[in-house]
Design a protein around this motif. Structure first.
Motif, short mmCIF file in Angstrom:
data_model
loop_
_atom_site.label_atom_id
_atom_site.label_comp_id
_atom_site.label_asym_id
_atom_site.label_seq_id
_atom_site.Cartn_x
_atom_site.Cartn_y
_atom_site.Cartn_z
N THR A 156 0.83 -1.21 0.00
CA THR A 156 0.00 0.00 0.00
C THR A 156 0.86 1.26 0.00
O THR A 156 0.54 2.24 -0.68
CB THR A 156 -0.93 0.00 1.23
N VAL A 160 0.97 4.37 -2.67
CA VAL A 160 0.85 5.79 -2.30
C VAL A 160 2.00 6.59 -2.89
O VAL A 160 1.81 7.69 -3.44
CB VAL A 160 0.80 5.93 -0.77
N GLN A 164 2.00 9.61 -5.63
CA GLN A 164 2.59 10.91 -5.31
C GLN A 164 3.54 11.37 -6.41
O GLN A 164 3.63 12.57 -6.70
CB GLN A 164 3.34 10.82 -3.98
N TYR A 174 -0.73 12.90 0.97
CA TYR A 174 0.05 11.67 0.94
C TYR A 174 0.68 11.37 2.30
O TYR A 174 0.85 10.21 2.67
CB TYR A 174 1.14 11.78 -0.13
N LEU A 177 -2.07 9.82 4.20
CA LEU A 177 -2.28 8.44 3.75
C LEU A 177 -1.21 7.51 4.31
O LEU A 177 -1.51 6.39 4.73
CB LEU A 177 -2.27 8.39 2.22
#
Length: 275
Positions: A156, A160, A164, A174, A177
């Motif tokens: 994951t 991300v 980005q 981000y 996240l």
């Protein structure tokens, strides 16, 4: 049991109602050689219970995980989100971004979970070899879940970071996240590690006998008309793979146990012939 001399008058022949054992004192190396100590064999057959040394490792890893998440949140807030103190973080982080430091630390934590999973797997194989087959199978998925959670978290985080790079103008989203992924990992890891620790602590506290001994005890104390389900055969609704695996583990344990019993019988037979 009866004993008589043969025609040459040199060696005794022992007759038993079930079996007939003929030993030559002059020719048999087992009789002439040093006898195996019965106490040593009994100690091997009735070995002491060995505690499983993995509960404290799981708690230590959980503590490290909690510290990592707390420090990551502090680092992200003070070095990425709060604009007023970002310049102060640059003096300590040099050219590294706060997200880079967090990801490096996360990879190190993941390696710790890999080492933990290998250590636990090794210890549980030893437990299976000592005859605790039910405990081995009941913790099979439990000891793998923390590593699977962190592996999914790594995937994951890579997603991300890839997003980005493609859409860099999303502000602090981000960072949020990334912290969300770390929080979810901790949320799933805590129950897994605590449940595993409780399972191991209860196992060490109960000090149970091997599964075969427990089944023999259940048969011994049960009445003549009672039926005891030992789950070693295939029944309707059973998982064939699990039944076959349990039988394989049981056969392996019984082979080791029967080897020790055979040595004990030979030692007693040799002692009886000498006497």
């Amino acid at each position: 049991m009866a004993c008589r001399m043969d025609s040459a008058g040199r060696r005794p022949v022992i007759h038993n109602s079930a079996t007939e054992i003929t030993q030559s004192i002059e020719d048999d190396p087992l009789v002439d050689g040093p006898l195996i100590s019965p106490d040593a064999l009994d100690a091997e057959i009735k070995s002491e219970f060995h505690k499983l040394p993995t509960s404290w490792v799981a708690l230590l890893l959980l503590f490290i995980h909690v510290i990592f998440v707390c420090l990551s949140v502090v680092l992200a807030v003070y070095c990425s989100i709060l604009e007023d103190v970002i310049h102060q973080c640059h003096r300590y982080l040099q050219d590294f971004h706060s997200q880079t430091v967090i990801i490096f630390a996360k990879v190190s934590l993941w390696l710790l979970f890999v080492a933990f999973e290998r250590f636990v797997q090794y210890q549980h194989k030893r437990v299976r070899g000592r005859g605790y087959l039910h405990f081995y199978r009941s913790t099979r998925s439990m000891k793998r879940l923390p590593l699977l959670v962190h592996s999914a978290g790594n995937a994951t985080v890579m997603l991300v970071l890839s997003t980005q790079l493609s859409l860099p103008s999303a502000g602090h989203m981000y960072t949020y996240l990334l912290l969300g992924v770390l929080g979810l990992e901790l949320l799933f890891s805590i129950p897994c590690l605590l449940a595993y620790t409780v399972k191991v602590v209860n196992f060490n506290k109960e000090k149970p006998s091997p599964d075969v001994c427990q089944e023999e005890r259940m048969h011994a104390y049960s009445g003549p008309g009672s039926i005891i389900d030992t789950e070693t055969g295939f029944r309707e609704g059973s998982n064939l793979d699990e039944v076959v695996e349990k039988q394989a583990d049981l056969i392996e344990y019984l082979k080791q146990h029967n080897s020790l019993l055979s040595k004990r019988i030979l030692s007693l037979t040799s002692q009886q012939i000498r006497d």
